[in-house]
Design an enzyme around this catalytic site. Sequence first.
Site, PDB file in Angstrom:
ATOM      1  N   HIS A  67      77.585 -46.576   9.206  1.00 39.12           N
ATOM      2  CA  HIS A  67      78.152 -47.585   8.303  1.00 39.12           C
ATOM      3  C   HIS A  67      77.075 -48.569   7.845  1.00 39.12           C
ATOM      4  O   HIS A  67      76.924 -48.838   6.649  1.00 39.12           O
ATOM      5  CB  HIS A  67      79.285 -48.310   9.040  1.00 39.12           C
ATOM      6  CG  HIS A  67      79.936 -49.409   8.261  1.00 39.12           C
ATOM      7  ND1 HIS A  67      81.250 -49.358   7.860  1.00 39.12           N
ATOM      8  CD2 HIS A  67      79.465 -50.612   7.823  1.00 39.12           C
ATOM      9  CE1 HIS A  67      81.548 -50.455   7.205  1.00 39.12           C
ATOM     10  NE2 HIS A  67      80.476 -51.248   7.179  1.00 39.12           N
ATOM     11  N   GLU A  68      76.305 -49.084   8.805  1.00 39.87           N
ATOM     12  CA  GLU A  68      75.276 -50.080   8.475  1.00 39.87           C
ATOM     13  C   GLU A  68      74.083 -49.441   7.761  1.00 39.87           C
ATOM     14  O   GLU A  68      73.471 -50.062   6.882  1.00 39.87           O
ATOM     15  CB  GLU A  68      74.810 -50.789   9.753  1.00 39.87           C
ATOM     16  CG  GLU A  68      75.907 -51.580  10.466  1.00 39.87           C
ATOM     17  CD  GLU A  68      76.561 -52.627   9.577  1.00 39.87           C
ATOM     18  OE1 GLU A  68      75.880 -53.145   8.656  1.00 39.87           O
ATOM     19  OE2 GLU A  68      77.749 -52.923   9.789  1.00 39.87           O
ATOM     20  N   HIS A  71      74.761 -49.325   4.100  1.00 42.97           N
ATOM     21  CA  HIS A  71      74.463 -50.612   3.456  1.00 42.97           C
ATOM     22  C   HIS A  71      72.962 -50.758   3.217  1.00 42.97           C
ATOM     23  O   HIS A  71      72.518 -51.135   2.128  1.00 42.97           O
ATOM     24  CB  HIS A  71      74.925 -51.772   4.348  1.00 42.97           C
ATOM     25  CG  HIS A  71      76.404 -51.973   4.386  1.00 42.97           C
ATOM     26  ND1 HIS A  71      77.172 -52.080   3.254  1.00 42.97           N
ATOM     27  CD2 HIS A  71      77.257 -52.131   5.432  1.00 42.97           C
ATOM     28  CE1 HIS A  71      78.440 -52.282   3.597  1.00 42.97           C
ATOM     29  NE2 HIS A  71      78.514 -52.308   4.909  1.00 42.97           N
TER      30      HIS A  71
END
Length: 401
Positions: A67-68, A71
Amino acid sequence: MRPTFVLGRVAGIRIGVHWSVLLIFAVITLGLAEGRLPEAHPGHGWPAYWAVGLLAALVFFASLLAHELAHAILARRNGVEVDDIVLWLLGGAARLKAEAPNPAAELRIAGVGPLVSLLLGGLFTLAAWLLDLTSAPGLVVEAAVWLAVINILLAVFNAIPAAPLDGGRLLRAFLWWRTGDRLRATAGATATGRAFGWLLMVVGLLLFVRGDVGGGLWLAMIGWFLSTAATVEGQQAQLRGLLAGIPVRQAMTPDPVTVPAGLTVAGFLAGSRYRYRHSAFPVTGDDGGGGGEGDGYGHGDGVGAVPLGLMTLDSARKVPEDRRHTVTMEQIMVPLSQVTVAGADDPLADLLPRVQPGAEHRVLVLHEGRLVGIVSASDVSRTVTWLMSTTPRPRGGRRGA
């Protein structure tokens, strides 16, 4: 949130872990091994429950990392540099060195995280279905179902339009696009974040009063974190607005005192402990910027030297006395690759996320690869105080000297 230790790099991005991850990792593993798995599939030995619980917890944190990373990778593709990714108690955070350049980039960077979690939720759902079709062990199917549900919940929770969640950044992108004012958009997103945080705290308190002690405390803690983080984000946005157009050179301390890499700890302590009030020193090569008489220090003549790293007074004092005559600055310094570096003409506002209290967080200011200054949190604070006390000039006029 500073990492306690570094795992390594993925796609060139440093991955750090805060010690609080151990706590949530233990809670997840315990909840699966002693709760959900035995209840859903009784009759197995405890080693099986704990093995599957540990594996599921590890895959969950890998999902958080994915998820990170989404980003961070998309941020780089939109021209925003990434400091690192830190996994901690309440999830993870990709720390960016600057803000998105426009609303469209903000939308892409913020939106990709929940999309990745939603995709992972779908993949784990498919995996659980296929495992069940092939008569895989029930514990493995249950773990896949749990991973599917937790990733979907992660996507939904992060999409809530409240800062500092991804949804809050999506809201800010929309408000920024509508108003054309990034500061105003941030104020709206952070106000929503504070309100949502307080709502969670109230609900958590009600659950606590009704007897759900664990759930109530956990919800209240999440609410407190969101409210606090939203407040900090709002303050950071105000500071960015105040510092707009101010270069790093206006805040830095020029002519920093430097120490040569080959100087021993004993020589350093004997030469500076009572004569300087500095708590951190740039380390340079033995031939660059260290020409003080008798003590090996440059009194401003270290400017123009190529820095090798940063050492602190505290790190020198921690060296045992019987080793101080042999241990050198180079051996105890933080290498330049781990030190925050900025250009003299870079926007000071872009340093805000990286300038923190503590000698080890000094920023070295370079020009064409050579040292020209150093910036501390107190330097930034003094600059902010000066700007706030400066009498505003008419529009178009120059700011104070």
